[in-house]
Scaffold this active site. Sequence first.
Site, PDB file in Angstrom:
ATOM      1  N   HIS A  69      46.136  42.554  32.715  1.00 42.24           N
ATOM      2  CA  HIS A  69      45.034  41.661  33.078  1.00 42.24           C
ATOM      3  C   HIS A  69      45.417  40.197  32.921  1.00 42.24           C
ATOM      4  CE1 HIS A  69      40.935  40.512  33.880  1.00 42.24           C
ATOM      5  NE2 HIS A  69      40.770  39.972  32.691  1.00 42.24           N
ATOM      6  N   ASP A  97      46.800  45.865  36.016  1.00 44.06           N
ATOM      7  CA  ASP A  97      45.572  45.484  35.315  1.00 44.06           C
ATOM      8  C   ASP A  97      44.681  46.715  35.194  1.00 44.06           C
ATOM      9  OD1 ASP A  97      43.236  44.412  34.336  1.00 44.06           O
ATOM     10  OD2 ASP A  97      43.011  42.898  35.908  1.00 44.06           O
ATOM     11  N   SER A 138      38.449  37.165  36.030  1.00 39.35           N
ATOM     12  CA  SER A 138      37.783  37.999  35.041  1.00 39.35           C
ATOM     13  C   SER A 138      36.293  37.626  34.966  1.00 39.35           C
ATOM     14  CB  SER A 138      38.489  37.833  33.695  1.00 39.35           C
ATOM     15  OG  SER A 138      38.075  38.776  32.761  1.00 39.35           O
TER      16      SER A 138
END
Length: 385
Positions: free
Chosen positions: A357, A324, A157
């Site tokens: 995610h 995600d 991320s």
Amino acid sequence: MPDVIPDNSVGIVTPQVIQFDDPLTLACGRTLDQYQLVIETYGELNADASNAILICHALSGHHHAAGYHSMEDKKPGWWDNHIGPGKPFDTNRFFVVCLNNLGGCHGSTGPTSINPQTGQPWGPDFPALRVRDWVESQVRLSDRLGIQQWAAIVGGSLGGMQVMRWSLEHPHRLRHAIIIASAMKLSAQNIAFNEIARNAIKSDPDFLDGHYLEHQTLPRNGLGLARMIGHITYLSDEIMGDKFGRELRSGSFQRGQDTPIEFQVESYLHYQGDVFASAFDANTYLLMTKALDYFDLAREYNHDQVEAFRHAQCDFLVVSFSSDWRFAPERSREIVEALIAANKNVSYAAIQSNLGHDAFLLPNERYEQVLTAYLTRLDNEATAP
């Protein structure tokens, strides 16, 4: 809390505080005359310092990536599934370093720290940060640790954005870049979610324009709501349906009853918000999400992602997760395509997962196989005669 420390755990770990007294000029033009970073290390650095791996954390992460601080800990570090003896980031082979980024609220200098000029917490007056500022502070940390070149720099991320910036700004200081569930810049939708979360915080009456620490209060409701908004985006529709469905936590739809009704998913989100609001700082959340919004890999390279990646000298592993939608697989494929066009060595793994995610943080056999295979190859290359 663990009754017994597992054999594949790094065990009990102790954070280290490292003080820096050389001024750091930030991308915003302001300077920090001095600052500190909190780190944890796992494994042993070898004689030529060639087995070091740097872990860059995501939005609400910190230095405690693996192991336990004490036998009273309720759970281990945030990436304990993947760091330890025999795990993908095998501490029998690698020296693993994780830090709490500058601007954080877990010991590194940030909005909760005391501003030496005023004697009060920095609060909203702490300088705005960019991803490149974190990288520059990490370069100084590398020098302090005696690591001239990292075997790999890894991040998911927002951590993946730091990895990419490292590969462009300091190309000779890493041999491999591992970018997980990330993007070269945020979409408008992602920026919008972050702005809603920030407004939730700033709308809390206890926020006090960011000066809440001076008034011995905290914007708990606003920060909890921000976390609830974010948490929804980290999960997939499928996993939320499987985990909660439309099950009730309390109340009933039976005719003739007028009791308050709460769905299980509502209760879960309130719990997540309350826990987060007790452990994180609101000004830090604003600062971190702004840095996330501002990141654009190719801004200084004529907005040309291929031109940007031509500056990299390392090999790359890029990983995405099928469910995600916050950092969709398309964003990872854009990174891969730019790397290929820049003639870089890149491996790509698209992992099937229904966890959204958050999948990059959680156990997944295929994911672990990919990381293990790549890191084994990395280690074999380093030890080959």
